[in-house]
Design an enzyme around this catalytic site. Structure first.
Site, PDB file in Angstrom:
ATOM      1  N   CYS A 188      39.640  31.563  37.614  1.00 51.84           N
ATOM      2  CA  CYS A 188      38.683  32.075  38.601  1.00 51.84           C
ATOM      3  C   CYS A 188      37.895  30.897  39.167  1.00 51.84           C
ATOM      4  CB  CYS A 188      37.715  33.094  38.014  1.00 51.84           C
ATOM      5  SG  CYS A 188      36.494  33.541  39.270  1.00 51.84           S
ATOM      6  N   LEU A 244      33.689  37.494  40.559  1.00 54.80           N
ATOM      7  CA  LEU A 244      34.095  38.332  39.430  1.00 54.80           C
ATOM      8  C   LEU A 244      33.323  39.659  39.343  1.00 54.80           C
ATOM      9  CD1 LEU A 244      36.202  38.097  37.200  1.00 54.80           C
ATOM     10  CD2 LEU A 244      34.764  36.419  36.072  1.00 54.80           C
ATOM     11  N   GLY A 295      50.525  33.994  49.452  1.00 56.21           N
ATOM     12  CA  GLY A 295      51.111  33.855  50.782  1.00 56.21           C
ATOM     13  C   GLY A 295      52.123  34.897  51.160  1.00 56.21           C
ATOM     14  N   LYS A 305      41.507  44.650  38.169  1.00 59.55           N
ATOM     15  CA  LYS A 305      40.605  43.541  38.504  1.00 59.55           C
ATOM     16  C   LYS A 305      40.267  42.781  37.220  1.00 59.55           C
ATOM     17  CE  LYS A 305      37.344  40.971  40.388  1.00 59.55           C
ATOM     18  NZ  LYS A 305      37.706  39.810  41.227  1.00 59.55           N
ATOM     19  N   SER A 306      40.238  41.460  37.302  1.00 57.93           N
ATOM     20  CA  SER A 306      39.838  40.661  36.147  1.00 57.93           C
ATOM     21  C   SER A 306      38.487  41.144  35.663  1.00 57.93           C
ATOM     22  CB  SER A 306      39.722  39.187  36.523  1.00 57.93           C
ATOM     23  OG  SER A 306      40.971  38.670  36.892  1.00 57.93           O
ATOM     24  N   ASN A 329      43.063  35.532  32.784  1.00 56.57           N
ATOM     25  CA  ASN A 329      42.817  34.784  34.021  1.00 56.57           C
ATOM     26  C   ASN A 329      42.132  33.465  33.668  1.00 56.57           C
ATOM     27  OD1 ASN A 329      42.095  33.818  36.504  1.00 56.57           O
ATOM     28  ND2 ASN A 329      41.054  35.678  37.193  1.00 56.57           N
TER      29      ASN A 329
END
Ligand code: RRO
Length: 310
Positions: A129, A73, A249, A45-46, A126
């Site tokens: 976000c 976040l 997707g 996870k960021s 990242n």
């Protein structure tokens, strides 16, 4: 089963599949489940410098063709993921370490600590976000993008990657690719994060579906597949020295095949992983192998990046 093994930046992968950051990777037991799964790689996870609760709930909602989220976040703080990275079995699969500092200084502090820890994890910054109130996405501020890449390139000795937001204009593909290509240390580019700040409405109650930001949130799942494929292919064409990780997707082997054809070296699964759990990787492998078999491909390298135009 047909051979789905491949390489990413010289490292062997058993399959070109992994989670999208944010899904099934917030805490150790989820990360352990990914490690045991059929995914060929995985990402944390960021993280921010210190732990965050994230936005108020409800902050994720399933939609008919995907999802909307404004998690904000939530994460355990970078030292938690660094601890995990130091225990991870890199022989089993590569680990990516997603970093999303709230300031440039926070990002520099985190990458310095990751470097000092000598973990083999690959850093992904990242830059996209969409859900921290009051914080614009760096990926949409081209001057800030150039600054952060310059600063991280000088602070961090190893190759790293960036997670980009979707772009929707050819001029923006050109401009962002030109900035990325200034930095040799940017070894990979992950396209795309969720399409930021969508809105969906429940007509019975006449309300939004998630609480933060008056219902606005990042859109993922089937809605974003064409945008994801376009971004993968746009950066694959423009950044020949860099590897592309496709995200957006993906819920079937066909979708994985499309991302690979468009130029992705690894394909991430977000919304569908959230809905289905880590067993999805075994299903996607079977479906991808079946398509390759039908087409007479023995190896991913035979078609990866070979999308034809007409
Ligand atoms: O935590 C989130 O709200 C979040 C992040 Br950091 C991100 O990069 N993408 C997303 O859709 N949600």
């Amino acid at each position: 089963m047909l051979d789905l093994s491949t390489f990413f930046l010289g490292r062997p992968l058993a399959a070109p599949l992994m989670n999208a950051s944010g899904v099934w990777c917030n805490v150790t037991n989820q990360l352990n489940a990914l490690a045991k799964s059929e995914a060929g790689a995985m990402v944390t996870k960021s993280c921010t410098l210190v732990r965050r609760d994230g936005n108020p709930e409800p902050r994720y909602h399933t939609l008919s063709m995907g999802s909307i989220n404004s998690m904000g976040l939530p994460n355990e703080g970078h030292l938690y993921y660094l601890d995990y990275a130091q225990q991870h079995d890199y022989e089993n699969k590569p680990l990516f370490f997603s970093v999303a500092g709230l300031t440039l200084d926070d990002n520099l502090t985190m990458v310095a600590q990751i470097q000092d820890a000598y973990t083999p994890a690959m850093v992904e910054i990242n830059l996209s976000c969409p859900n921290v109130p009051g914080k614009a996405q760096i990926g949409y501020d081209f001057e800030a993008l150039d600054v952060i890449l310059a600063e991280i390139s000088s602070a961090y000795a190893r190759p790293f990657g960036v997670k980009l937001p979707p772009y929707f204009d050819i001029a923006h593909f050109d401009e962002v690719a030109e900035i990325l290509n200034r930095y040799d240390k940017v070894a990979f580019v992950t396209c795309i994060n969720s399409i930021g700040n969508g809105l969906m409405i429940d007509i019975n109650s006449e309300t939004v579906l998630i609480k933060p930001k008056q219902g606005f949130g990042g859109i993922g799942g089937e809605y974003v597949l064409p945008t994801a494929l376009a971004n993968v292919n746009a950066f694959y064409r423009r950044c020949p020295e860099k590897s592309i990780i496709g995200c957006g997707g993906v819920s079937t082997g066909e979708h994985v095949f499309m991302h690979l054809l468009a130029g992705a070296s690894i394909v991430q699964v977000g919304t569908a992983l959230y809905e289905e759990g880590v067993d999805i990787f075994a299903r996607l492998k079977i479906e991808l192998a079946r398509i390759m078999q039908q087409k007479g491909y023995q190896k991913i390298e035979e078609y990866q990046g070979k999308l034809k135009t007409i």
